[in-house]
Scaffold this motif. Structure first.
Motif, PDB file in Angstrom:
ATOM      1  N   ILE A 495       0.819  -1.214   0.000  1.00 48.52           N
ATOM      2  CA  ILE A 495       0.000   0.000   0.000  1.00 48.52           C
ATOM      3  C   ILE A 495       0.851   1.261   0.000  1.00 48.52           C
ATOM      4  CG2 ILE A 495      -2.023  -1.039   1.124  1.00 48.52           C
ATOM      5  CD1 ILE A 495      -0.494   0.912   3.546  1.00 48.52           C
ATOM      6  N   LEU A 496       2.159   1.104   0.129  1.00 50.41           N
ATOM      7  CA  LEU A 496       3.034   2.271   0.068  1.00 50.41           C
ATOM      8  C   LEU A 496       4.043   2.053  -1.051  1.00 50.41           C
ATOM      9  CD1 LEU A 496       3.770   2.844   3.882  1.00 50.41           C
ATOM     10  CD2 LEU A 496       2.199   4.139   2.428  1.00 50.41           C
ATOM     11  N   ARG A 497       4.338   3.121  -1.775  1.00 46.69           N
ATOM     12  CA  ARG A 497       5.282   3.036  -2.872  1.00 46.69           C
ATOM     13  C   ARG A 497       6.595   2.416  -2.387  1.00 46.69           C
ATOM     14  NH1 ARG A 497       3.880   6.385  -6.511  1.00 46.69           N
ATOM     15  NH2 ARG A 497       3.272   7.928  -4.963  1.00 46.69           N
ATOM     16  N   ASP A 498       7.167   1.588  -3.204  1.00 44.25           N
ATOM     17  CA  ASP A 498       8.444   0.934  -2.900  1.00 44.25           C
ATOM     18  C   ASP A 498       8.393  -0.065  -1.748  1.00 44.25           C
ATOM     19  OD1 ASP A 498       9.592   2.375  -4.923  1.00 44.25           O
ATOM     20  OD2 ASP A 498      10.262   3.982  -3.586  1.00 44.25           O
ATOM     21  N   HIS A 499       7.231  -0.312  -1.207  1.00 44.88           N
ATOM     22  CA  HIS A 499       7.113  -1.349  -0.187  1.00 44.88           C
ATOM     23  C   HIS A 499       6.241  -2.454  -0.741  1.00 44.88           C
ATOM     24  CE1 HIS A 499       8.146   1.076   3.647  1.00 44.88           C
ATOM     25  NE2 HIS A 499       8.885   1.426   2.615  1.00 44.88           N
ATOM     26  N   HIS A 663      -4.521   7.309   9.195  1.00 47.76           N
ATOM     27  CA  HIS A 663      -4.249   8.463   8.327  1.00 47.76           C
ATOM     28  C   HIS A 663      -2.778   8.571   7.970  1.00 47.76           C
ATOM     29  CE1 HIS A 663      -8.061  10.463   7.583  1.00 47.76           C
ATOM     30  NE2 HIS A 663      -8.449   9.868   8.715  1.00 47.76           N
ATOM     31  N   SER A 664      -1.929   8.072   8.871  1.00 49.28           N
ATOM     32  CA  SER A 664      -0.504   8.149   8.541  1.00 49.28           C
ATOM     33  C   SER A 664      -0.211   7.313   7.293  1.00 49.28           C
ATOM     34  CB  SER A 664       0.350   7.689   9.725  1.00 49.28           C
ATOM     35  OG  SER A 664       0.292   6.275   9.859  1.00 49.28           O
ATOM     36  N   TYR A 665      -1.054   6.317   7.023  1.00 50.78           N
ATOM     37  CA  TYR A 665      -0.886   5.539   5.788  1.00 50.78           C
ATOM     38  C   TYR A 665      -1.577   6.239   4.617  1.00 50.78           C
ATOM     39  CZ  TYR A 665       0.602   1.546   8.675  1.00 50.78           C
ATOM     40  OH  TYR A 665       1.272   0.719   9.544  1.00 50.78           O
ATOM     41  N   ILE A 666      -2.878   6.473   4.795  1.00 49.05           N
ATOM     42  CA  ILE A 666      -3.632   6.896   3.593  1.00 49.05           C
ATOM     43  C   ILE A 666      -3.340   8.332   3.183  1.00 49.05           C
ATOM     44  CG2 ILE A 666      -5.506   5.221   3.946  1.00 49.05           C
ATOM     45  CD1 ILE A 666      -7.204   7.565   4.985  1.00 49.05           C
ATOM     46  N   ASP A 667      -2.853   9.165   4.115  1.00 46.57           N
ATOM     47  CA  ASP A 667      -2.526  10.546   3.747  1.00 46.57           C
ATOM     48  C   ASP A 667      -1.085  10.666   3.268  1.00 46.57           C
ATOM     49  OD1 ASP A 667      -5.051  11.068   4.559  1.00 46.57           O
ATOM     50  OD2 ASP A 667      -4.494  11.958   6.495  1.00 46.57           O
ATOM     51  N   SER A 668      -0.366   9.559   3.321  1.00 46.92           N
ATOM     52  CA  SER A 668       1.032   9.629   2.897  1.00 46.92           C
ATOM     53  C   SER A 668       1.097   9.800   1.383  1.00 46.92           C
ATOM     54  CB  SER A 668       1.734   8.329   3.310  1.00 46.92           C
ATOM     55  OG  SER A 668       2.856   8.116   2.490  1.00 46.92           O
ATOM     56  N   PRO A 669       2.024  10.641   0.910  1.00 48.31           N
ATOM     57  CA  PRO A 669       2.170  10.815  -0.551  1.00 48.31           C
ATOM     58  C   PRO A 669       2.529   9.490  -1.233  1.00 48.31           C
ATOM     59  CG  PRO A 669       3.924  11.959   0.666  1.00 48.31           C
ATOM     60  CD  PRO A 669       2.951  11.458   1.686  1.00 48.31           C
ATOM     61  N   ASP A 670       3.028   8.531  -0.444  1.00 41.54           N
ATOM     62  CA  ASP A 670       3.424   7.243  -1.015  1.00 41.54           C
ATOM     63  C   ASP A 670       2.288   6.224  -1.024  1.00 41.54           C
ATOM     64  OD1 ASP A 670       5.998   8.068  -1.482  1.00 41.54           O
ATOM     65  OD2 ASP A 670       6.696   7.484   0.518  1.00 41.54           O
ATOM     66  N   TYR A 671       1.122   6.643  -0.572  1.00 37.88           N
ATOM     67  CA  TYR A 671       0.026   5.666  -0.491  1.00 37.88           C
ATOM     68  C   TYR A 671      -0.422   5.246  -1.888  1.00 37.88           C
ATOM     69  CZ  TYR A 671      -4.470   3.506   0.476  1.00 37.88           C
ATOM     70  OH  TYR A 671      -5.504   2.616   0.528  1.00 37.88           O
ATOM     71  N   THR A 672      -0.442   3.938  -2.107  1.00 35.19           N
ATOM     72  CA  THR A 672      -0.832   3.449  -3.439  1.00 35.19           C
ATOM     73  C   THR A 672      -1.907   2.370  -3.323  1.00 35.19           C
ATOM     74  OG1 THR A 672       0.938   1.810  -3.281  1.00 35.19           O
ATOM     75  CG2 THR A 672       1.465   3.819  -4.471  1.00 35.19           C
ATOM     76  N   GLY A 673      -2.544   2.324  -2.153  1.00 34.68           N
ATOM     77  CA  GLY A 673      -3.479   1.216  -1.880  1.00 34.68           C
ATOM     78  C   GLY A 673      -4.841   1.362  -2.535  1.00 34.68           C
ATOM     79  N   GLY A 674      -5.088   2.485  -3.215  1.00 33.92           N
ATOM     80  CA  GLY A 674      -6.358   2.635  -3.904  1.00 33.92           C
ATOM     81  C   GLY A 674      -7.481   3.034  -2.966  1.00 33.92           C
ATOM     82  N   ALA A 675      -8.668   3.144  -3.547  1.00 33.42           N
ATOM     83  CA  ALA A 675      -9.832   3.582  -2.778  1.00 33.42           C
ATOM     84  C   ALA A 675     -10.189   2.515  -1.753  1.00 33.42           C
ATOM     85  CB  ALA A 675     -11.012   3.822  -3.712  1.00 33.42           C
ATOM     86  N   LEU A 676     -10.604   2.969  -0.586  1.00 30.73           N
ATOM     87  CA  LEU A 676     -10.973   2.023   0.452  1.00 30.73           C
ATOM     88  C   LEU A 676     -12.486   1.923   0.523  1.00 30.73           C
ATOM     89  CD1 LEU A 676      -8.469   3.119   3.221  1.00 30.73           C
ATOM     90  CD2 LEU A 676      -8.385   1.040   1.826  1.00 30.73           C
TER      91      LEU A 676
END
Ligand code: C2E
Ligand code: MG
Ligand code: MG
Length: 680
Positions: A495-499, A663-676
Motif C-alpha cells: 500500500i506504500l510506494r516501494d514497499h 491516516h498516517s498511511y492513507i494521507d502519505s504521498p506514497d500511499y498506493t493502496g487505492g480507494a478504500l
C-alpha cells in the motif's frame, strides 16, 4: 561480684520503677549510676527485642505487654545483674567490671539462646529474638550517656548483621563510631547536601526496555564515603528523622524528573519509598502532591512503595492512605512482598497497582520446588488481580529465565543494574530506553521478515533455522528470498510506494504461513495493525493467529456467512469463545485491520480502516504468547491474499490512536493502496 551492682537496694518508689515489669526505669538507672564511685569499673549491655513492634501490631498491645514482662524476667534472671527497662523494648544491664569478658559473653549467649525456651506462646516466640550490644571495661566517671551510646551502636550492628546476636563495641572500629554519630550528624548532613538520591532501573526482561526506576537514598559522608540505607534508616525510623529524609528524596526525585523533560526516558515512572511513619499523617498525600506539582510532574509518573511490614498494622489506615494517594493519581505498590507477614487477605481490600516481590523471598524460593510453585502462584494471582508484579533482587540469568517464565516481566536487580547516581542513571536510561515495547513493525516486503529495527524475527513455514532471537542478525535478504521462493510466496505491490506485500498462496493447515517470534507480544494488552487484500475467501482462514498458553486470538476476514471476526478463545472456560464480529471483508481491495485487546478493561475492539467497528466486553486475559502466525493458523487451511505493513503494539490502542495511524498511511504521498471501501 560486688553486691553494689547486683541489686538496686533502696529506692523502689513507684516513680523509679517501670509500671509494667517492676524493673528500675530510665530515671532510676541514671540516679543509681550517679551514685557509683568514680573508679567503679563496669560492663554495660543494651538489649533490644527484635520485631517487637510486629507483635504489638499483629497480636495487640496487651499481648505485647505480657511478652515484655516475660522477657524482662528472663533478662533479669539470666544476666543476674542490675537491669533497667529504659524504653519500649529496650533494656540495659550493668555488670560488675570484674566479671570476665567470657562470662559477659556467656550471659549474652544465654540470653539469646534462652528466648526459645520461654514459657510463652510458641508462634510469638518464633517471631522474636534479641539483639544485644556490649561495651566492656568502662569507668563510672564517664557519663552514662556516653556508655549507652556505645552499647546502642553495638546493638545496631547486631541488628544490621541480621539480629539474634550480640556485638561487642570496639573503639578501633569506625563502624561503631559511625552509628554513634549518625544522630549527631544527620541534620547538618541533610542541610549540607550529603544525602543523594540514587536510581535503580526496573527493566522489562523480555523487551529489555527500562520501564521505571526506584529512588533510593544514599549518604555521601565527607569522611566515611558512601553510607547505605541499612546503616542509617533504622536509626531514622526510630528517631523520626526519616520523615524529613523522605520529603527530601521526593523533592530530589521530582527535580531530576523535571530535568529529564524532552529526553527519551522523561516519562519513566519513578517509585519512592514511604516510611511507615507517614501512615498516620493525613496530610501526606497532599504534601507529595505539592512537591510533584511544584515541578510539574504528572502524578501517574510517581509510585509510592510501602513495605509489606506496614500492611499488618492498622489495615484501615493503610487502605485510607492508599486510596488517598490513588485519588490524587499516584500509583501505590507493596514493597518486599513475601518478606514476612504478607497478608494475602489484604490484597483483597487494597487495590494496589504493583506488588514488588522481596529479594530474600526470591532467593529462598528459587532453590526448592515448593518455593518455585509459590512464586509462580503469587505472580499468577497478581496478574489475575491486574496488579503489576516487579521482582526485586534479580542477580542471575537463571532467575531472569525462571521469573519471566512465571509471567513476571519486570525486574529490579543487579543483573541489570544496581542503584546508580543520577548521572550514571541518565546514561543507562538513554542507552536502554529503546521504545521497542511500543511497536514492532514488519513491512513484510522483500527480504523484510524481521521487524524494522531487527529485534524480532520471523520465518517462513517449513524453514527450520529457527528465530535468530533478540538483537541478533536476521537472515540475509538473499536467504529469505530463497526460502520464500521455495515456499511459493510471491511479492506484489503493497500500500506504500516501494514497499511490497507478501502474497500468500494458501495451503493446507500451517502451510505457506509466516511465523513471527512470540517475543513480538510481551504484554497482556496488545494491538495488531495489518493491511490485507483477500484474493479468495474461505471460512475461518486466519490472517493472524496468536497462540497463548491459555487460548488464542485470531482474525478471519470471513468467519461465517457475511461476517469476519476477531476471535479470542480462552480455554480455561468451557464456553470461552469471544467473537468481535465485523462485516465480511470483500476480496481484491485493501483493508486496514487493527485488533486491540485491553487487559485492564477486558475489552476487545476491531477497527477497520481506522474506524471502531465492533467491541466485545469482559473478555478474559490470555497469558504467555507461544506462537504468532501470519497467513494461517493451526486449525484451517491457510489464507489466500496479500498482507503488508504488519505492526505489533504492546499496548491496547484507542480510537484516536488508530485513526491517526490509519491516516498516517492513507494521507502519505506514497500511499498506493487505492480507494478504500467502507464497512459502516
Ligand atoms: P527496598 O525499597 O526494598 O529497595 C531495594 C533494595 O534492594 C535496595 O537496597 C537495593 O540496593 C537492593 N537491591 C536491588 N537489587 C538487588 C540485587 O540484585 N541484589 C541484592 N542483594 N540487593 C539488591 P538499599 O538501597 O540498601 O535500600 C535498603 C532499603 O532501605 C530499601 O529497601 C528501602 O526500604 C529503604 N530505603 C532506602 N532509601 C530510602 C528512603 O529514602 N526512604 C525510606 N523510607 N526508605 C528508604
Ligand atoms: Mg522500595
Ligand atoms: Mg523492596
Amino acid at each position: 561480684m560486688t553486691d553494689e551492682l547486683k541489686r538496686d537496694p533502696e529506692d523502689d518508689t513507684l516513680a523509679n520503677l517501670d509500671y509494667l515489669t517492676g524493673l528500675p526505669n530510665r530515671r532510676r538507672l541514671y540516679t543509681w549510676y550517679s551514685e557509683l564511685g568514680e573508679n567503679t569499673l563496669l560492663h554495660a549491655m543494651f538489649v533490644d527485642i527484635d520485631n517487637f513492634k510486629r507483635i504489638n501490631d499483629i497480636y495487640g498491645h496487651s499481648m505485647g505487654d505480657r511478652l515484655l514482662v516475660c522477657v524482662s524476667d528472663h533478662i533479669r534472671t539470666v544476666s543476674n545483674s542490675f537491669t533497667a527497662r529504659i524504653g519500649g523494648d529496650e533494656f540495659v544491664v550493668i555488670f560488675d567490671g570484674h566479671l570476665s569478658q567470657d562470662e559477659v559473653y556467656a550471659r549474652a549467649e544465654a540470653l539469646i539462646e534462652g528466648m526459645s525456651g520461654l514459657d510463652f506462646r510458641r508462634d510469638i516466640l518464633s517471631l522474636i529474638s534479641l539483639s544485644i550490644g556490649i561495651v566492656l571495661n568502662q569507668h563510672a566517671r564517664q557519663s552514662l550517656d556516653e556508655i549507652l551510646s556505645r552499647c546502642d551502636a553495638a546493638m545496631y550492628q547486631s541488628k544490621y548483621n541480621g539480629k539474634n546476636q550480640y556485638t561487642v563495641y570496639d573503639s578501633e572500629d569506625r563502624s561503631f563510631e559511625i552509628s554513634r554519630n549518625i544522630e549527631l550528624e544527620m541534620e547538618d548532613a541533610l542541610a549540607s547536601g550529603q544525602f543523594k538520591v540514587f536510581f535503580q532501573p526496573k527493566v522489562n526482561m523480555i523487551s529489555h526496555d527500562i520501564v521505571g526506576a526506584e529512588a533510593l537514598s544514599r549518604w555521601q559522608h565527607p569522611l566515611d564515603g558512601l553510607r547505605l540505607p541499612g546503616v542509617y534508616i533504622p536509626v531514622f525510623e526510630k528517631n523520626g528523622f526519616i520523615s524529613q529524609l523522605d520529603m527530601f528524596i521526593y523533592e530530589e526525585t521530582c527535580r531530576y524528573k523535571s530535568r529529564w523533560r524532552g529526553r527519551s526516558y522523561a516519562n519513566t515512572p519513578i517509585s519512592v519509598n514511604m516510611s511507615r511513619l507517614h501512615l498516620y499523617d493525613r496530610e501526606f498525600p497532599m504534601k507529595l502532591m505539592q512537591i510533584a506539582d511544584r515541578y510539574g510532574i504528572p502524578h501517574g509518573e510517581l509510585e509510592v512503595e510501602i513495605t509489606e511490614g506496614v500492611f499488618i498494622k492498622d489495615a484501615q489506615e493503610l487502605i485510607h492512605m492508599t486510596m488517598a494517594l490513588q485519588e490524587l493519581g499516584f500509583m501505590v505498590s507493596i514493597d518486599d512482598f513475601g518478606s514476612g507477614f504478607s497478608s494475602l487477605n489484604l490484597l483483597k481490600d487494597l487495590e494496589v497497582d504493583t506488588v514488588k516481590i522481596d529479594k530474600e523471598f526470591l532467593k529462598n524460593s528459587t532453590n526448592s520446588p515448593r518455593g518455585r510453585h509459590i512464586l509462580r502462584s503469587i505472580i499468577a494471582m497478581c496478574r489475575d488481580l491486574k496488579i503489576q508484579v516487579v521482582t526485586e533482587g534479580i542477580e542471575t540469568k537463571e532467575q531472569v529465565d525462571f521469573i519471566s517464565h512465571c509471567g513476571c516481566q519486570i525486574a529490579q536487580g543487579f543483573y541489570y543494574a544496581g542503584p546508580l547516581p543520577a548521572d550514571k542513571f541518565e546514561d543507562f536510561a538513554a542507552e536502554y530506553k529503546q521504545d521497542t515495547l511500543e511497536a514492532y513493525r514488519f513491512r513484510l516486503g522483500k527480504g523484510a521478515i524481521c521487524s524494522e529495527e531487527g529485534g524480532i524475527t520471523g520465518r517462513f513455514s517449513g524453514d527450520t533455522t529457527g528465530f535468530v532471537g533478540h538483537g541478533g542478525p536476521a537472515g540475509t535478504a538473499a536467504d529469505i528470498a530463497q526460502t520464500a521462493r521455495e515456499q511459493n510466496f510471491t511479492y506484489v505491490d503493497g500500500i506504500l510506494r516501494d514497499h511490497s506485500a507478501i502474497s500468500f498462496p494458501g495451503g493446507s493447515v500451517e502451510h505457506n504461513v509466516i511465523e513471527i517470534s512470540p517475543d513480538a507480544i510481551v504484554n497482556d494488552s496488545y494491538a495488531v495493525s495489518v493491511w490485507i487484500r483477500p484474493r479468495e475467501l474461505h471460512s475461518w482462514a486466519s490472517v493472524i493467529y496468536i497462540k497463548f498458553e491459555t487460548g488464542f486470538a485470531s482474525f478471519s476476514p470471513l468467519a461465517w456467512e457475511g461476517h469476519g471476526s476477531f476471535r479470542i478463545r480462552n480455554s480455561r472456560e468451557v464456553n470461552g469463545w469471544y467473537d468481535t464480529a465485523v462485516c465480511q471483508l470483500k476480496e481484491d481491495c485493501w483493508w486496514h485491520v487493527v485488533l486491540s485487546y485491553n487487559a485492564i478493561t477486558e475489552n476487545a475492539v476491531c477497527y477497520i480502516n481506522g474506524e471502531p467497528i465492533a467491541i466485545t466486553e469482559n473478555v478474559p486475559t490470555n497469558r504467555y504468547v507461544k506462537r504468532i502466525m501470519v497467513g494461517g493458523d493451526v486449525f484451517q487451511p491457510s489464507f489466500i491474499g496479500d498482507i503488508c505493513e504488519l505492526v505489533f503494539f504492546n499496548d491496547a490502542k484507542d480510537y484516536d490512536f488508530v485513526r491517526a495511524l490509519h491516516h498516517s498511511y492513507i494521507d502519505s504521498p506514497d500511499y498506493t493502496g487505492g480507494a478504500l471501501r467502507s464497512l459502516l
